[in-house]
Design an enzyme around this catalytic site. Structure first.
Site, PDB file in Angstrom:
ATOM      1  N   HIS A 140       0.705  -1.880   0.304  1.00 13.86           N
ATOM      2  CA  HIS A 140       0.093  -0.354  -0.018  1.00 13.86           C
ATOM      3  C   HIS A 140       0.945   1.260   0.055  1.00 13.86           C
ATOM      4  O   HIS A 140      -0.278   2.443   0.805  1.00 13.86           O
ATOM      5  CB  HIS A 140      -1.167  -0.107   1.574  1.00 13.86           C
ATOM      6  CG  HIS A 140      -2.401  -0.615   0.722  1.00 13.86           C
ATOM      7  ND1 HIS A 140      -1.921  -2.278   0.653  1.00 13.86           N
ATOM      8  CD2 HIS A 140      -3.726  -0.401   0.495  1.00 13.86           C
ATOM      9  CE1 HIS A 140      -3.431  -2.473   0.261  1.00 13.86           C
ATOM     10  NE2 HIS A 140      -4.140  -1.533   0.128  1.00 13.86           N
ATOM     11  N   ASP A 203      -5.926   5.195   9.757  1.00 14.09           N
ATOM     12  CA  ASP A 203      -7.422   4.769   9.175  1.00 14.09           C
ATOM     13  C   ASP A 203      -8.487   3.271   8.898  1.00 14.09           C
ATOM     14  O   ASP A 203      -9.542   3.397   8.778  1.00 14.09           O
ATOM     15  CB  ASP A 203      -8.238   6.312   8.149  1.00 14.09           C
ATOM     16  CG  ASP A 203      -7.098   7.016   9.473  1.00 14.09           C
ATOM     17  OD1 ASP A 203      -7.831   7.716  10.438  1.00 14.09           O
ATOM     18  OD2 ASP A 203      -7.469   8.730   8.509  1.00 14.09           O
ATOM     19  N   GLU A 316     -10.291  14.258  14.339  1.00 20.38           N
ATOM     20  CA  GLU A 316      -9.538  13.954  13.320  1.00 20.38           C
ATOM     21  C   GLU A 316     -10.350  14.896  12.372  1.00 20.38           C
ATOM     22  O   GLU A 316     -10.907  15.734  13.341  1.00 20.38           O
ATOM     23  CB  GLU A 316      -9.336  12.530  12.669  1.00 20.38           C
ATOM     24  CG  GLU A 316      -8.706  11.260  12.793  1.00 20.38           C
ATOM     25  CD  GLU A 316      -8.325  10.698  11.454  1.00 20.38           C
ATOM     26  OE1 GLU A 316      -8.998  11.271  10.360  1.00 20.38           O
ATOM     27  OE2 GLU A 316      -7.367  10.060  11.674  1.00 20.38           O
TER      28      GLU A 316
HETATM   29  P1  FAD Z   1       4.476  -1.764   1.669  1.00 16.41           P
HETATM   30  O1  FAD Z   1       3.764  -1.251   1.164  1.00 16.41           O
HETATM   31  O2  FAD Z   1       4.465  -3.051   1.576  1.00 16.41           O
HETATM   32  O3  FAD Z   1       5.461  -1.583   3.005  1.00 16.41           O
HETATM   33  C1  FAD Z   1       6.246   0.128   2.747  1.00 16.41           C
HETATM   34  C2  FAD Z   1       7.230   0.009   3.861  1.00 16.41           C
HETATM   35  O4  FAD Z   1       7.479  -0.756   4.245  1.00 16.41           O
HETATM   36  C3  FAD Z   1       8.278  -1.054   2.403  1.00 16.41           C
HETATM   37  O5  FAD Z   1       9.287   0.350   2.328  1.00 16.41           O
HETATM   38  C4  FAD Z   1       8.859  -2.397   2.769  1.00 16.41           C
HETATM   39  O6  FAD Z   1      10.134  -2.356   2.224  1.00 16.41           O
HETATM   40  C5  FAD Z   1       9.080  -1.512   4.600  1.00 16.41           C
HETATM   41  N1  FAD Z   1       8.232  -2.771   5.407  1.00 16.41           N
HETATM   42  C6  FAD Z   1       7.172  -3.391   4.721  1.00 16.41           C
HETATM   43  N2  FAD Z   1       7.053  -4.803   5.522  1.00 16.41           N
HETATM   44  C7  FAD Z   1       8.309  -4.818   6.621  1.00 16.41           C
HETATM   45  C8  FAD Z   1       8.404  -5.615   7.807  1.00 16.41           C
HETATM   46  N3  FAD Z   1       7.912  -6.745   8.057  1.00 16.41           N
HETATM   47  N4  FAD Z   1       9.839  -4.877   7.901  1.00 16.41           N
HETATM   48  C9  FAD Z   1      10.837  -3.860   7.908  1.00 16.41           C
HETATM   49  N5  FAD Z   1       9.797  -3.203   7.087  1.00 16.41           N
HETATM   50  C10 FAD Z   1       8.709  -3.595   6.093  1.00 16.41           C
HETATM   51  N6  FAD Z   1      -0.493   4.950   6.841  1.00 16.41           N
HETATM   52  C11 FAD Z   1      -1.045   6.044   8.172  1.00 16.41           C
HETATM   53  O7  FAD Z   1      -0.131   6.038   8.898  1.00 16.41           O
HETATM   54  N7  FAD Z   1      -2.440   6.340   8.490  1.00 16.41           N
HETATM   55  C12 FAD Z   1      -3.327   5.944   8.302  1.00 16.41           C
HETATM   56  O8  FAD Z   1      -4.284   6.007   8.846  1.00 16.41           O
HETATM   57  C13 FAD Z   1      -3.042   5.117   6.982  1.00 16.41           C
HETATM   58  N8  FAD Z   1      -3.991   5.109   5.517  1.00 16.41           N
HETATM   59  C14 FAD Z   1      -4.268   4.986   5.070  1.00 16.41           C
HETATM   60  C15 FAD Z   1      -5.021   4.425   3.886  1.00 16.41           C
HETATM   61  C16 FAD Z   1      -4.723   3.718   2.908  1.00 16.41           C
HETATM   62  C17 FAD Z   1      -6.436   3.134   1.614  1.00 16.41           C
HETATM   63  C18 FAD Z   1      -3.355   3.279   1.776  1.00 16.41           C
HETATM   64  C19 FAD Z   1      -3.428   2.712   0.972  1.00 16.41           C
HETATM   65  C20 FAD Z   1      -2.621   3.822   3.193  1.00 16.41           C
HETATM   66  C21 FAD Z   1      -2.628   3.748   4.730  1.00 16.41           C
HETATM   67  N9  FAD Z   1      -1.075   4.518   5.113  1.00 16.41           N
HETATM   68  C22 FAD Z   1      -1.835   5.232   6.055  1.00 16.41           C
HETATM   69  C23 FAD Z   1       0.114   4.084   4.454  1.00 16.41           C
HETATM   70  C24 FAD Z   1       0.356   3.223   5.524  1.00 16.41           C
HETATM   71  O9  FAD Z   1       1.248   3.337   6.538  1.00 16.41           O
HETATM   72  C25 FAD Z   1       1.601   2.648   4.209  1.00 16.41           C
HETATM   73  O10 FAD Z   1       0.836   2.391   2.424  1.00 16.41           O
HETATM   74  C26 FAD Z   1       2.594   1.595   4.828  1.00 16.41           C
HETATM   75  O11 FAD Z   1       3.013   1.564   4.130  1.00 16.41           O
HETATM   76  C27 FAD Z   1       1.134   0.278   5.200  1.00 16.41           C
HETATM   77  O12 FAD Z   1       1.318  -0.458   3.998  1.00 16.41           O
HETATM   78  P2  FAD Z   1       1.517  -2.096   3.799  1.00 16.41           P
HETATM   79  O13 FAD Z   1       1.355  -2.628   5.450  1.00 16.41           O
HETATM   80  O14 FAD Z   1       0.888  -2.084   2.265  1.00 16.41           O
HETATM   81  O15 FAD Z   1       3.485  -1.506   3.304  1.00 16.41           O
END
Ligand code: FAD
Length: 577
Positions: A140, A203, A316
């Protein structure tokens, strides 16, 4: 057998044609032929025509670029599994942002334990090229942060079809141990079985624990509980040297704080111990409108200064710059039961601000919650006719964005480019930001929600790697826009990207010291500026825990040595660091 040969020959032929039409270099062509043929070989282990092709290609590649990493990766013994199938590689090569041209990695690992991750990283660490390895949570990210480019291996942490450790709740100790790829929605379900829940949220719950802890993890509870990274008791981390390290406030403290908010630079989180509280059962959810930015922020700041029993649990807000926005995906709350007519509360059609607050309660308190909310709201100065209230289960409140997601998916509006921009703005300059951006650069059309809410810096641990402005109170401003190729000009991707650029330029010119949240920077100079006087410490941690720059190369903070061997293809946007 005949069918098998025909199928793999045809796939290889398709790969060659695809590579040719993509105008890649001869080295790329060779690489793709080698990769696909070798994968066939790995999958079938049969003496097919693929094998002959592999032998030829390997010999040629060894002459051209040295020993193939594929051979090393294919030989790693894991309890989970590697996949090399083009469809699997394609599925991890894009993200929610959809802003970059997809780049398929060499392979994808579906680990079932920390040791699987460690074996892969040890191989990468020991290889001549130190090929990149990136954890992918739920993909994401916006700007390819979880990708490795074509020469790396993506570790699919959240894959559902593989056995990973189940969340383990310790009700007495009030914590849960979870796998790094666990989605927050599943953590919630598991902890609710014990009447408990984590304290701090995002969120949206379809994000992975490791992914949000690598950033911060914020929502309307952060003013009181701090971000998610302030609510972690212990981690298991696989470092860039391939060591599995347990860390906490007492043990390997430097790594513990460094990994929290560390953008995946120092290790892959395989287990997190999250602090819990008794879960509320219900939520009174209230929205009120303001036409004055000063009154709106004064009320928000007042609300986040309250910490006793008598306070709202979530604070918020969002900005409404055009009428369309009030019924967007972040505000479905208003309709259809509560349709909002902006004209009824705004005399001149200018910008409005919506404060969003909740009061959590237990069913046994349902008699007193009305009075409690009434007393709290007496102190606020919103437009009196603009109160919208609803009441729902705690789990439904936390999972609210997923409902919006399902609606958008049904209209094909979820899988579109998302040029999101998230900024932390210091309190002292939020009013200048309002004038320059909300009432200036944005015009009266936007293409998605714009969130705004304040947080208290003293709830953030200064030792974590997360970067926030140098003021006791700062705001999150989240411009969560979607680009539509067939929409109005103001909804087009290039238009929105240009607006983001103008917003950042405006902040720089007006000397508003914003910090990007979920940061994306194009040059190392910008990263140095982002970390400010913490850059030296960040760099020295990188040297200690990931000296060969293997991890999370998609963040583009440090250069991985193997990028020189397979540089990003010209079509993908790359940093010039
Ligand atoms: P990825 O996008 O897959 O990874 C993000 C980064 O973290 C990459 O660099 C990856 O290599 C690293 N990573 C992933 N897993 C690990 C692990 N286990 N160990 C070490 N590094 C790792 N954020 C907020 O804070 N508050 C919100 O309310 C919020 N709402 C969101 C709503 C939507 C619809 C979306 C799309 C995103 C939102 N986000 C929010 C952002 C979200 O926190 C980030 O996208 C975050 O990267 C988490 O997504 P992911 O788990 O898919 O991680």
């Amino acid at each position: 057998m005949t069918e098998r040969i025909c199928a793999c020959c045809s796939e290889n032929l398709q790969s060659v044609i695809w590579a040719y039409v993509s105008s890649r270099t001869p080295k790329d062509l060779l690489y793709i032929v080698l990769r696909d043929a070798y994968l066939d070989f790995l999958m079938t282990r049969e003496m097919t025509s693929s094998f002959l092709l592999v032998t030829f290609a390997i010999c040629t590649l060894i002459i051209a670029v040295g020993p193939s990493e594929l051979l090393r990766i294919g030989a790693i013994d894991v309890d989970g599994h590697f996949t090399f199938k083009p469809s699997d590689l394609a599925s991890v090569s894009s993200d929610f942002g959809m802003l970059k041209s997809p780049e398929e990695p060499l392979a994808v690992l579906h680990p079932s334990s920390a040791e699987d991750v460690a074996r892969l990283i040890r191989t990468a660490y020991g290889s001549a090229t130190a090929f990149p390895v990136s954890a992918r949570g739920h993909g994401h990210s916006i700007n390819g942060q979880a990708s490795t480019g074509r020469n790396g291996v993506v570790v699919e942490m959240s894959h559902r079809n593989i056995r990973t450790p189940e969340p383990l709740v310790e009700p007495e100790e009030m914590y849960v141990d979870v796998w790094g790829g666990e989605l927050w929605v599943d953590v919630l379900k598991k902890t609710l079985e014990h009447g408990l829940a984590p304290k701090s949220w995002t969120d949206y719950l379809y994000l992975s624990v490791g992914g949000t802890l690598s950033n911060a993890g914020i929502s309307g509870q952060a003013f009181h509980h701090g971000p998610q990274i302030s609510n972690v008791l212990e981690l298991d981390v696989v470092t860039g040297r391939g060591e599995v390290m347990r860390c906490s406030e007492e043990e390997n403290t430097r790594l513990f704080h460094g990994v929290l908010g560390g953008l995946g630079q120092f290790g892959i989180i395989t287990r997190a111990r999250i602090s819990l509280e008794p879960a509320p059962q219900r939520v009174r959810w209230i929205r009120v409108l303001y036409s004055s930015f000063e009154v709106f922020t004064e009320d928000q700041e007042y609300l986040i200064s309250m910490h006793g029993q008598s306070k709202f649990d979530y604070v918020e807000g969002f900005v409404i710059v055009d009428e369309g926005l009030v019924n967007n995906w972040r505000s479905s709350f208003f309709s259809p039961r509560n349709p909002v007519k902006i004209s009824s509360v705004s005399s001149n059609g200018s910008v409005l601000y919506c404060l969003e607050i909740t009061k959590n309660y237990h069913e046994s308190e349902s008699d007193t919650v009305d009075l409690e909310v009434e007393i709290l709201m007496k102190e606020l100065n919103f437009i009196p006719t603009s109160v919208f209230t609803t009441d729902l289960q705690y789990v439904d409140f936390l999972d609210r964005v997923h409902k919006a997601e399902l609606k958008l998916r049904s209209k094909n509006l979820w899988e579109v480019p998302h040029p999101w921009l998230n900024l932390f703005v210091p309190k002292s300059r939020i009013s200048d930001f309002d004038k320059g951006v909300f009432k200036g650069i944005l015009g009266n059309k936007t293409s998605g929600p714009i969130l705004i809410y304040p947080m208290n810096k003293d709830k953030w641990d200064e030792r974590s790697s997360a970067v926030t402005p140098d003021e006791e109170v700062f705001y999150l401003v989240a411009l969560l826009r979607s680009a539509l190729s067939d929409g109005e000009e103001t909804q087009k991707l290039e238009y929105l990207k240009d607006q983001n650029r103008r917003i950042l330029e405006f902040c720089e010119q007006a000397k508003i010291n914003v910090k990007q949240y979920l940061p994306h920077h194009a040059t190392q100079e910008e990263w140095v500026d982002h970390y400010g006087d913490r850059w030296d410490q960040f760099r020295s941690m990188k040297a200690e825990f990931d000296p060969r720059h293997i991890l999370a190369t998609g963040q583009k903070i440090f250069q991985n040595p193997s990028l020189a061997l397979f540089p990003p293809s010209p079509s993908s946007s790359s940093a010039s660091w």
